[in-house]
Design an enzyme around this catalytic site. Structure first.
Site, PDB file in Angstrom:
ATOM      1  N   HIS A 257     -11.467  -8.429  -0.301  1.00 37.99           N
ATOM      2  CA  HIS A 257     -12.584  -8.395   0.161  1.00 37.99           C
ATOM      3  C   HIS A 257     -13.815  -8.309  -0.945  1.00 37.99           C
ATOM      4  O   HIS A 257     -14.959  -8.783  -0.392  1.00 37.99           O
ATOM      5  CB  HIS A 257     -13.005  -7.099   1.076  1.00 37.99           C
ATOM      6  CG  HIS A 257     -12.561  -7.161   2.485  1.00 37.99           C
ATOM      7  ND1 HIS A 257     -13.156  -8.378   3.230  1.00 37.99           N
ATOM      8  CD2 HIS A 257     -11.927  -6.570   3.531  1.00 37.99           C
ATOM      9  CE1 HIS A 257     -12.689  -8.227   4.520  1.00 37.99           C
ATOM     10  NE2 HIS A 257     -11.864  -7.132   4.737  1.00 37.99           N
TER      11      HIS A 257
ATOM     12  N   GLU B 286     -12.979 -11.097   8.118  1.00 36.86           N
ATOM     13  CA  GLU B 286     -11.620 -10.334   8.365  1.00 36.86           C
ATOM     14  C   GLU B 286     -10.430 -11.238   8.501  1.00 36.86           C
ATOM     15  O   GLU B 286      -9.394 -11.081   8.024  1.00 36.86           O
ATOM     16  CB  GLU B 286     -12.070  -9.408   9.499  1.00 36.86           C
ATOM     17  CG  GLU B 286     -12.823  -8.165   9.071  1.00 36.86           C
ATOM     18  CD  GLU B 286     -12.534  -7.092   8.136  1.00 36.86           C
ATOM     19  OE1 GLU B 286     -11.282  -7.368   7.892  1.00 36.86           O
ATOM     20  OE2 GLU B 286     -13.400  -6.586   7.918  1.00 36.86           O
TER      21      GLU B 286
ATOM     22  N   GLY C  94      -8.399   2.213   8.575  1.00 32.28           N
ATOM     23  CA  GLY C  94      -7.530   2.038   7.428  1.00 32.28           C
ATOM     24  C   GLY C  94      -7.994   2.369   6.087  1.00 32.28           C
ATOM     25  O   GLY C  94      -7.503   3.008   5.125  1.00 32.28           O
ATOM     26  N   ALA C  95      -9.352   1.403   5.903  1.00 31.47           N
ATOM     27  CA  ALA C  95      -9.735   1.583   4.713  1.00 31.47           C
ATOM     28  C   ALA C  95     -11.171   0.701   4.736  1.00 31.47           C
ATOM     29  O   ALA C  95     -11.308   0.156   5.730  1.00 31.47           O
ATOM     30  CB  ALA C  95      -9.012   0.934   3.516  1.00 31.47           C
ATOM     31  N   MET C  96     -12.080   0.828   3.677  1.00 34.77           N
ATOM     32  CA  MET C  96     -13.218   0.360   3.763  1.00 34.77           C
ATOM     33  C   MET C  96     -13.342  -0.209   2.259  1.00 34.77           C
ATOM     34  O   MET C  96     -13.357   0.314   1.253  1.00 34.77           O
ATOM     35  CB  MET C  96     -14.446   1.136   4.237  1.00 34.77           C
ATOM     36  CG  MET C  96     -15.660   0.492   4.273  1.00 34.77           C
ATOM     37  SD  MET C  96     -15.957  -1.018   5.389  1.00 34.77           S
ATOM     38  CE  MET C  96     -17.079  -1.872   4.530  1.00 34.77           C
ATOM     39  N   GLU C  97     -13.914  -1.651   2.355  1.00 35.19           N
ATOM     40  CA  GLU C  97     -13.984  -2.377   1.027  1.00 35.19           C
ATOM     41  C   GLU C  97     -15.513  -2.180   0.418  1.00 35.19           C
ATOM     42  O   GLU C  97     -15.884  -3.207  -0.539  1.00 35.19           O
ATOM     43  CB  GLU C  97     -14.007  -3.812   1.337  1.00 35.19           C
ATOM     44  CG  GLU C  97     -14.981  -4.497   2.231  1.00 35.19           C
ATOM     45  CD  GLU C  97     -14.901  -4.462   3.792  1.00 35.19           C
ATOM     46  OE1 GLU C  97     -15.549  -5.343   4.483  1.00 35.19           O
ATOM     47  OE2 GLU C  97     -14.095  -3.750   4.181  1.00 35.19           O
ATOM     48  N   ASN C  98     -16.207  -1.067   0.490  1.00 40.53           N
ATOM     49  CA  ASN C  98     -17.693  -0.898  -0.251  1.00 40.53           C
ATOM     50  C   ASN C  98     -17.665  -1.230  -1.723  1.00 40.53           C
ATOM     51  O   ASN C  98     -16.385  -1.124  -2.124  1.00 40.53           O
ATOM     52  CB  ASN C  98     -17.882   0.641  -0.240  1.00 40.53           C
ATOM     53  CG  ASN C  98     -17.562   1.382   1.177  1.00 40.53           C
ATOM     54  OD1 ASN C  98     -18.058   1.086   2.178  1.00 40.53           O
ATOM     55  ND2 ASN C  98     -16.749   2.250   1.077  1.00 40.53           N
TER      56      ASN C  98
ATOM     57  N   GLU D  63      -8.300  -4.866   0.952  1.00 37.92           N
ATOM     58  CA  GLU D  63      -9.717  -4.346   0.605  1.00 37.92           C
ATOM     59  C   GLU D  63     -10.077  -4.852  -0.800  1.00 37.92           C
ATOM     60  O   GLU D  63     -11.449  -5.250  -0.909  1.00 37.92           O
ATOM     61  CB  GLU D  63      -9.712  -2.888   0.595  1.00 37.92           C
ATOM     62  CG  GLU D  63      -9.234  -1.894   1.947  1.00 37.92           C
ATOM     63  CD  GLU D  63      -9.966  -2.607   3.222  1.00 37.92           C
ATOM     64  OE1 GLU D  63     -11.003  -2.826   2.876  1.00 37.92           O
ATOM     65  OE2 GLU D  63      -9.383  -2.560   4.126  1.00 37.92           O
TER      66      GLU D  63
ATOM     67  N   GLU E  94     -19.605   0.607   7.699  1.00 38.35           N
ATOM     68  CA  GLU E  94     -19.413  -0.512   8.542  1.00 38.35           C
ATOM     69  C   GLU E  94     -18.927  -0.032  10.003  1.00 38.35           C
ATOM     70  O   GLU E  94     -18.065   0.862  10.293  1.00 38.35           O
ATOM     71  CB  GLU E  94     -18.522  -1.580   7.958  1.00 38.35           C
ATOM     72  CG  GLU E  94     -18.068  -2.778   8.872  1.00 38.35           C
ATOM     73  CD  GLU E  94     -17.248  -3.857   8.272  1.00 38.35           C
ATOM     74  OE1 GLU E  94     -16.869  -4.687   8.833  1.00 38.35           O
ATOM     75  OE2 GLU E  94     -16.466  -3.456   7.267  1.00 38.35           O
TER      76      GLU E  94
END
Length: 884
Positions: A308, A327, A268-272, A305, A128
């Site tokens: 999400h 978001e 910070g982080a990614m919601e894959n 996350e 992203e």
């Protein structure tokens, strides 16, 4: 055939067109070698039924060496496609076909940390917003949803763990001492949610039983030696999963949920989907290395996350102009979660503080934009406080207007209608309207208009009629491209207090302000009341109401709304600090009244035999903190950096001097050495204790410095250690340097702690540009690591105003120099670092000239990235009513 693309192009929301092609399935093979990674994608492509004309297939792709393209198994020659540095174009393709593309990438050389890259010995991804195009050629846009099957091949000695989205369906050994794993995600998703990880990692495993009885495996992967530091994060996952079931009826949908903690990460982080990738600072924790604030952040970011999964993954955004759809909504959800597990009043105050110091500043700058932007060059530049924090406030206002039950009804309809789709902000609003037969037509202006609304308020009490009248006049300043604004639909919570400090019956109301000027009348009011305005900060607005000092003191003592009470204290302190700035001396009466309020609160706590959760010591600590220099600056048309710093420091010292016995008494009482626990009561006690220590050390005597040093050597947790360093941070004495040196030697093997060490020095007013440069030369500083860049340069430019805004412009020059250096490594980080320079209009003419000089220098530099170009170009605009 290969060509070069043109200058940066602006993209407009109104130009959106659905993709002419869809990719139903992608079978991805990622073959990892030491020198190169070979990526082969098999795409099932079809022309969209909505396509009105035949157009070429244009795939996004960057930073790859193309090996071959096959259409329905036939190898294409270079004359049959067009290739440039951003696109692969196939002009003549059938309506339905299979496409095979093979290319090579070098993750070890990918310093942008987008796409597939190396972090220490680990390979991981960040896709992203537009990182997947750095892995393979694809329709890299969020409205193309595909089912992914991913095969990863690698050296089992170097990369024993191979992960991707979905469920593991096959794994095994290959010849030449290789092994593989195949992952399949049953849910169609946009490519920005793709993830893969390869490395030698520790694994912490647990499980969660959903409300329907399914057992979900939970795994957190981290670098070797960090497994035990993941246990709190594991508990956070479970809390978030349960909360989403109980509050939104959303159950997890895969058999496994995984998180991987990495050191090098832009965000910070990614919601894959099913495989979240986290900046390790939001996973790793134990009392030795993590503060109470770190534990809280881990709870919040994991919740964000995880949430999400439904607000972002199962229902995603149609295009990047709709970023706030996922978001803003998910920030609102994680904020609601935090209020349920900690002090809701304190959390709300923290949210407001972030909004007013970051987002309101954005609204006043040349970078102002609506929560749903109308245009951009690089979408990475729009992961902003406006999209996230103000976006959350817009969702909260919607819930306030509808009520929690009706808001939940709208959420249920939103999920029912749009599960598995890529949708728009309008689709979300429509679900809320249709579920509740509520007209949000005017409310939509929050999505399209930039800027912070201002409410000028006047009141009048009519004693003979026993009526209290309040008139509110709303305006919104011009912003780039929007010189004139239409009235917003503003939910405004207020109440009236009688002379005893009690809420007047039926006076607690939600006013809906829709016109430029509106008047509301409260009847049967038997005495002149004191109004409590904008309770719970019910809308992201600024209010102008002429509270007298006595009224503010009254609200500080009696208001039952935590935000309104805290806000009254803030307003009173602001008036006192500005009075000192204007007159060069304190207003004695005003200061004595503030001291009396402080003393009353402290004395009550001194006389109390025990402290419980209900006492909310954390809230009282917030109440007794003076307004920050950043917030004070936001209240000035022309910021007086040095004046703010001197005035606030003076007032704080007076409070420390006059109440030194009270501060010392409460510190001694709360300074109990016991094993660390992260719970609401212990957090509150530490918070209040360390506030006392901070005021004590403001006296800056030999005794107070020795007290801090003694405390530093006795405490056994990071919260208290950092509190000591914070207390010493403004002391220009050897104890400060000695403590910093000892701290470094004790924790130099813990990266997240050394980030703190860099950050606390970078925000000290004692640290000038010369010392910042020394920190940047420290062996532990690495310009390729975003956490390190943020800990020094980010902290310096945002949290050290007196030195960043040094009159000689050295702070501006330093940041500009590193923006240019960083831009060649990581354009996303460079653009974020540049943003403080775009606030130039808020300062005096000398500083304006120096800040603009650096912006112009950057803009004139050849070869700058689109990210930096966009910020520098817009940053030089006047923020009032000019098109961007």
């Amino acid at each position: 055939m290969t060509t070069k693309t043109k200058e940066p192009q602006t993209r407009y929301r109104e130009d959106y067109q659905p993709s002419a092609y869809l990719i139903d399935k992608i079978n991805l093979s990622i073959d990892v070698h030491d020198d190169v990674t070979v990526v082969t994608s098999h795409l099932s492509v079809k022309r969209s039924s909505t396509a009105t004309k035949v157009v070429p297939l244009v795939l996004n792709g960057e930073g790859q060496k193309l090996n071959h393209v096959k259409l329905n198994q036939q190898l294409l020659t270079e004359e049959q496609y067009q290739l440039d540095d951003r696109y692969l174009t196939l002009k003549n393709v059938p309506d339905v076909f299979e496409l095979e593309i093979q290319s090579e990438i070098k993750p070890q050389e990918n310093t942008a940390l987008l796409g597939l890259y190396q972090s220490n010995e680990l390979l991981c991804t960040q896709c992203e917003s537009e990182g997947f195009r750095r892995i393979t050629y694809f329709l890299d846009r969020p409205d193309v949803l595909s089912k992914f099957t991913t095969k990863i091949i690698a050296d089992p000695q170097k990369y024993p763990i191979l992960l991707s989205n979905g469920n593991l369906i096959e794994q095994g050994k290959l010849e030449h001492d290789r092994h593989f794993a195949v992952w399949q995600d049953p849910f169609p998703k946009p490519c920005y949610l793709f993830a893969m990880v390869a490395g030698d990692l520790d694994r912490l495993e647990d499980y969660f039983v959903t409300r329907s009885g399914r057992k979900v495996t939970l795994r957190i992967y981290s670098e070797k030696g960090n497994q035990e530091k993941c246990r709190f994060a594991m508990s956070s996952i479970k809390k978030a999963m349960r909360w989403d079931e109980e509050n939104y009826g959303r159950e997890y949908d895969l058999d496994i949920f995984m998180i991987v903690a990495v050191r090098d990460f832009n965000y910070g982080a990614m919601e894959n989907k099913g495989l979240n990738i986290f900046n390790e600072k939001y996973i790793l924790a134990n009392p030795e290395i993590a503060t109470d604030a770190d534990y809280q952040a881990i709870d919040e970011v994991i919740a964000h996350e995880y949430f999400h999964n439904w607000t972002g993954d199962r229902v995603t955004c149609r295009d990047w102009f709709q970023l706030c759809l996922k978001e803003g909504l998910t920030v609102f959800r994680d904020q609601s979660f935090s209020k349920d597990v900690t002090s809701p009043g304190v959390r709300r105050i923290e949210e407001v503080d972030i909004l007013r110091t970051r987002q309101f500043a954005e609204d006043r700058s040349p970078l102002a934009h609506p929560i749903r932007p109308d245009s951009y060059i690089e979408i990475d530049n729009f992961y902003t406080a406006t999209v996230y924090e103000k976006g959350a406030e817009v969702i909260r206002m919607m819930q306030t207007l509808l009520g929690k039950e009706k808001f939940r009804r709208g959420m249920d309809l939103y999920f029912e209608r749009h599960d598995g789709q890529a949708v728009t902000c309008e689709d979300f609003i429509k679900a809320m309207e249709d579920a509740n037969q509520y007209d949000l037509t005017q409310f939509r202006r929050w999505y399209s208009q930039a800027g912070t609304p201002h409410l000028k308020i006047s009141t009048r009490y009519d004693a003979p009629k026993k009526a209290y009248k309040i008139t509110l006049h709303q305006t919104c300043p011009p912003t780039p491209g929007q010189p004139k604004k239409m009235p917003f639909h503003i939910p405004f919570k207020m109440a009236l207090l009688d002379s005893r400090g009690k809420l007047i019956p039926k006076s607690e109301k939600l006013l809906e302000i829709k016109k430029a000027k509106e008047t509301f009348i409260f009847e049967n009011i038997h005495e002149k009341p004191i109004p409590s305005l904008l309770r719970a900060f019910s809308a992201p607005v600024m209010i102008d109401y002429n509270y007298g000092n006595e009224a503010l003191l009254f609200l500080i003592e009696h208001d039952t709304d935590p935000f309104a009470r805290w806000e009254a204290m803030q307003k009173y302190a602001v008036k006192l600090i500005f009075s000192y700035m204007n007159q060069g001396t304190e207003n004695t009466v005003q200061l004595e009244n503030l001291l009396a309020v402080f003393k009353n609160i402290l004395t009550q706590k001194m006389e109390q035999p025990e402290f419980g959760v209900e006492d909310d010591l954390e809230f009282l600590a917030e109440l007794l903190i003076l307004p920050s220099e950043t917030y004070l600056a936001e209240l000035m048309d022309t910021v007086d950096v040095d004046g703010i710093h001197a005035a606030r420091k003076f007032i704080k010292k007076q409070i420390a001097i006059k109440l030194k016995n009270e501060w010392q008494h409460l510190f001694d009482r709360l300074n109990i050495f016991k094993p660390y626990e992260y719970n609401q009561l212990d957090v509150a006690k530490r918070c209040f204790k360390n506030l006392c220590l901070n005021y004590i050390n403001t006296l800056d005597t030999k005794h107070t410095r020795l007290l801090c040093v003694e405390q530093f050597h006795q405490v056994k947790n990071m919260t208290d250690r950092m509190a000591v360093l914070s207390a010493l941070n403004e002391s220009d004495y050897p104890e400060r340097e000695i403590s910093l040196t000892e701290f470094y030697e004790a924790f130099k093997s813990f990266p997240s702690v050394i980030d703190k060490w860099f950050a606390i020095q970078s925000q000290s007013s004692l640290i000038d540009v010369f010392v910042i440069k020394e920190l940047l030369e420290h062996p532990d500083f690495n310009i390729r690591n975003p956490n390190r860049v943020r800990s020094i340069l980010g902290v310096f430019s945002v949290h050290n105003p007196t030195n960043f805004h040094a009159k000689d412009g050295s702070g501006y020059q330093l940041i500009a120099d590193y923006v240019l250096q960083l831009d060649k490594i990581n354009a996303h980080m460079a653009a974020n670092l540049l943003k403080p320079l775009t606030q130039w209009q808020r300062f005096d003419q000398t500083r304006q000239k120096l800040m603009k000089r650096e912006l112009n220098r950057i803009l004139k530099t050849k070869g700058i990235s689109n990210n930096v170009y966009e910020i520098a170009k817009k940053g030089l605009l006047k923020s009032i009513g000019l098109s961007s």
